[in-house]
Design an enzyme around this catalytic site. Structure first.
Site, PDB file in Angstrom:
ATOM      1  N   TYR A  32       0.735  -1.205   0.000  1.00  0.00           N
ATOM      2  CA  TYR A  32       0.000  -0.024  -0.016  1.00  0.00           C
ATOM      3  C   TYR A  32       1.024   1.290   0.287  1.00  0.00           C
ATOM      4  O   TYR A  32       2.088   1.211   0.229  1.00  0.00           O
ATOM      5  CB  TYR A  32      -0.982   0.030   1.151  1.00  0.00           C
ATOM      6  CG  TYR A  32      -0.101   0.314   2.573  1.00  0.00           C
ATOM      7  CD1 TYR A  32       0.505  -0.662   3.192  1.00  0.00           C
ATOM      8  CD2 TYR A  32      -0.414   1.454   3.171  1.00  0.00           C
ATOM      9  CE1 TYR A  32       1.256  -0.299   4.451  1.00  0.00           C
ATOM     10  CE2 TYR A  32       0.116   1.862   4.241  1.00  0.00           C
ATOM     11  CZ  TYR A  32       0.840   0.958   4.988  1.00  0.00           C
ATOM     12  OH  TYR A  32       1.661   1.060   6.094  1.00  0.00           O
ATOM     13  N   ARG A  51       7.874   4.009  -5.010  1.00  0.00           N
ATOM     14  CA  ARG A  51       7.882   2.952  -4.040  1.00  0.00           C
ATOM     15  C   ARG A  51       6.992   1.921  -3.971  1.00  0.00           C
ATOM     16  O   ARG A  51       7.236   0.686  -3.838  1.00  0.00           O
ATOM     17  CB  ARG A  51       8.063   3.581  -2.564  1.00  0.00           C
ATOM     18  CG  ARG A  51       8.070   2.794  -1.354  1.00  0.00           C
ATOM     19  CD  ARG A  51       8.291   3.506  -0.232  1.00  0.00           C
ATOM     20  NE  ARG A  51       7.109   4.163   0.346  1.00  0.00           N
ATOM     21  CZ  ARG A  51       6.890   4.909   1.457  1.00  0.00           C
ATOM     22  NH1 ARG A  51       7.995   5.029   2.300  1.00  0.00           N
ATOM     23  NH2 ARG A  51       5.759   5.488   1.616  1.00  0.00           N
ATOM     24  N   ARG A  99      -8.845 -19.799  -1.204  1.00  0.00           N
ATOM     25  CA  ARG A  99      -7.616 -19.887  -0.296  1.00  0.00           C
ATOM     26  C   ARG A  99      -6.749 -20.858  -0.280  1.00  0.00           C
ATOM     27  O   ARG A  99      -7.170 -22.122  -0.124  1.00  0.00           O
ATOM     28  CB  ARG A  99      -8.359 -19.755   1.183  1.00  0.00           C
ATOM     29  CG  ARG A  99      -7.329 -19.264   2.301  1.00  0.00           C
ATOM     30  CD  ARG A  99      -7.932 -19.092   3.507  1.00  0.00           C
ATOM     31  NE  ARG A  99      -7.063 -18.782   4.623  1.00  0.00           N
ATOM     32  CZ  ARG A  99      -6.018 -19.598   4.991  1.00  0.00           C
ATOM     33  NH1 ARG A  99      -5.982 -20.923   4.758  1.00  0.00           N
ATOM     34  NH2 ARG A  99      -5.094 -19.154   5.771  1.00  0.00           N
ATOM     35  N   HIS A 101      -2.076 -20.768   0.401  1.00  0.00           N
ATOM     36  CA  HIS A 101      -1.317 -20.008   0.604  1.00  0.00           C
ATOM     37  C   HIS A 101      -0.199 -19.747  -0.769  1.00  0.00           C
ATOM     38  O   HIS A 101       0.284 -18.205  -0.714  1.00  0.00           O
ATOM     39  CB  HIS A 101      -0.085 -20.636   1.855  1.00  0.00           C
ATOM     40  CG  HIS A 101      -0.764 -20.498   3.026  1.00  0.00           C
ATOM     41  ND1 HIS A 101      -1.968 -21.190   3.444  1.00  0.00           N
ATOM     42  CD2 HIS A 101      -0.095 -19.908   4.138  1.00  0.00           C
ATOM     43  CE1 HIS A 101      -2.153 -20.949   4.727  1.00  0.00           C
ATOM     44  NE2 HIS A 101      -1.136 -20.155   5.254  1.00  0.00           N
ATOM     45  N   LYS A 146       6.368  -1.753   1.989  1.00  0.00           N
ATOM     46  CA  LYS A 146       5.349  -1.531   2.521  1.00  0.00           C
ATOM     47  C   LYS A 146       4.102  -2.434   2.457  1.00  0.00           C
ATOM     48  O   LYS A 146       3.296  -2.179   1.678  1.00  0.00           O
ATOM     49  CB  LYS A 146       5.061   0.073   1.950  1.00  0.00           C
ATOM     50  CG  LYS A 146       4.152   0.887   2.898  1.00  0.00           C
ATOM     51  CD  LYS A 146       4.451   2.228   2.300  1.00  0.00           C
ATOM     52  CE  LYS A 146       3.328   3.157   3.145  1.00  0.00           C
ATOM     53  NZ  LYS A 146       3.360   3.318   4.617  1.00  0.00           N
ATOM     54  N   GLU A 178      12.870   2.243  13.718  1.00  0.00           N
ATOM     55  CA  GLU A 178      11.855   3.094  13.472  1.00  0.00           C
ATOM     56  C   GLU A 178      10.616   3.288  14.432  1.00  0.00           C
ATOM     57  O   GLU A 178      10.527   2.264  15.083  1.00  0.00           O
ATOM     58  CB  GLU A 178      11.468   3.031  11.927  1.00  0.00           C
ATOM     59  CG  GLU A 178      11.003   1.756  11.721  1.00  0.00           C
ATOM     60  CD  GLU A 178      10.509   1.544  10.048  1.00  0.00           C
ATOM     61  OE1 GLU A 178      10.325   2.512   9.440  1.00  0.00           O
ATOM     62  OE2 GLU A 178      10.282   0.144   9.769  1.00  0.00           O
ATOM     63  N   LEU A 202      11.447   1.036   6.968  1.00  0.00           N
ATOM     64  CA  LEU A 202      10.554   1.467   5.639  1.00  0.00           C
ATOM     65  C   LEU A 202      11.497   2.721   5.041  1.00  0.00           C
ATOM     66  O   LEU A 202      11.783   3.616   5.917  1.00  0.00           O
ATOM     67  CB  LEU A 202       9.159   1.852   5.823  1.00  0.00           C
ATOM     68  CG  LEU A 202       8.689   2.070   4.426  1.00  0.00           C
ATOM     69  CD1 LEU A 202       8.155   1.182   3.585  1.00  0.00           C
ATOM     70  CD2 LEU A 202       7.422   3.017   4.814  1.00  0.00           C
TER      71      LEU A 202
END
Ligand SMILES: Cc1ncc(COP(=O)(O)O)c(C=O)c1O
Length: 284
Positions: A32, A51, A99, A101, A146, A178, A202
């Protein structure tokens, strides 16, 4: 806000549904971005979209549109929602499949979603500074992506909220990494110090702007790891993020940073950062 983007179309937000078998929902299998909007204009949008593409590529998701097309779609969304001060939230997931993995086999389209939110600048906090706590960094070893997987960040921020603090500062071993949703800087003997942009943090867009502003204004700056002890003995400390900008830290685990007020280097960087916003997005 009225409208959202779902897979390239701008639609009414109330109609923007995602299936329960979307992999973003089930596995956090996606990435995101959050882009700041001032005066109806995106700030550092190119850097955020770069990014976004890099994060997506690192988990083998291809953004289905060229960046210029995505950029103009986001501009249209801002206009549709008459957004002046706020953010765009943008995410892409690996798409909808039964579903399992492992990655889906065959052609499964990723799900791309974006919407806007009105957010004011945190003017009071930027003036007074904020309180923080320390928490152990229990995240994985690809914090440079991210990712939608924010569970450790959520738990850290919740601890901060329960302690009536703005942010949780994370440490791995003796090193400060961070914040739960921000980068961190300290100032010692007039030198600005921040963790290098490795896999453990990040690479913040705001962090990079600050590094650039330091260099442009002859403020000594170094990217190196620093320890808990160095943090506690710093002359100044501040956080950086898209929504928090250059946010002074005045308290860490109930201990006051220096004099308990935002320091001079932090103030200068705040002023330079505001100038940068004004030059790109107009008066604040
Ligand atoms: C873990 C983490 N670090 C740093 C940042 C700051 O990045 P940026 O300046 O690009 O907002 C964020 C922003 O959300 C974050 O979630």
């Amino acid at each position: 806000m009225g409208f959202a983007i779902l897979n390239g179309e701008i639609i009414e937000r109330v109609n923007a549904f995602v299936d329960v078998e979307d992999r973003g929902y089930q596995f956090g299998d996606g990435v995101y971005e959050v882009i700041r909007v001032y005066n109806g204009r995106m700030f550092t949008a190119k850097e955020h979209l770069r990014r976004f593409v890099r994060s997506a590529e690192s988990i083998c998701i291809t953004i289905p549109y060229p960046t210029e097309q995505l950029m103009s779609l986001l501009e249209k969304l801002i206009q549709k929602n008459s957004l002046q001060q706020g953010i765009i939230y943008l995410q892409i997931s690996r798409g909808i499949t039964p579903r399992n993995h492992a990655f889906p086999v065959g052609d499964v389209a990723p799900t791309l979603v974006a919407y806007t939110k009105e957010v004011d600048r945190p003017v009071e906090k930027l003036k007074s500074g904020v309180k923080t706590i320390l928490v152990e960094d229990i995240r994985w070893l690809r914090c440079d992506i991210k990712s939608l997987n924010l569970l450790a960040n959520v738990l850290a921020k919740q601890k901060a909220a329960e302690a009536n603090c703005f942010e949780a500062i994370q440490y791995r071993g003796r090193d400060i990494t961070e914040g739960s949703s921000s980068n961190i800087f300290i100032v010692k003997d007039s030198v600005v110090i921040t963790h290098p942009s490795t896999n453990l943090i990040l690479k913040g867009i705001t962090k990079d702007e600050i590094l650039r502003l330091c260099t442009a204004n002859a403020i000594a700056v170094v990217e190196r790891t620093f320890t808990l002890e160095e943090l506690m003995q710093a002359d100044e400390a501040f956080l950086s993020s898209t929504t928090g900008e250059v946010m002074p830290i005045i308290e860490i685990d109930k201990k006051i940073v220096k004099d308990g007020v935002p320091g001079p280097v932090t103030r200068r960087l705040q002023a330079f950062f505001e100038e940068e916003i004004k030059s790109k997005c107009g008066n604040l």
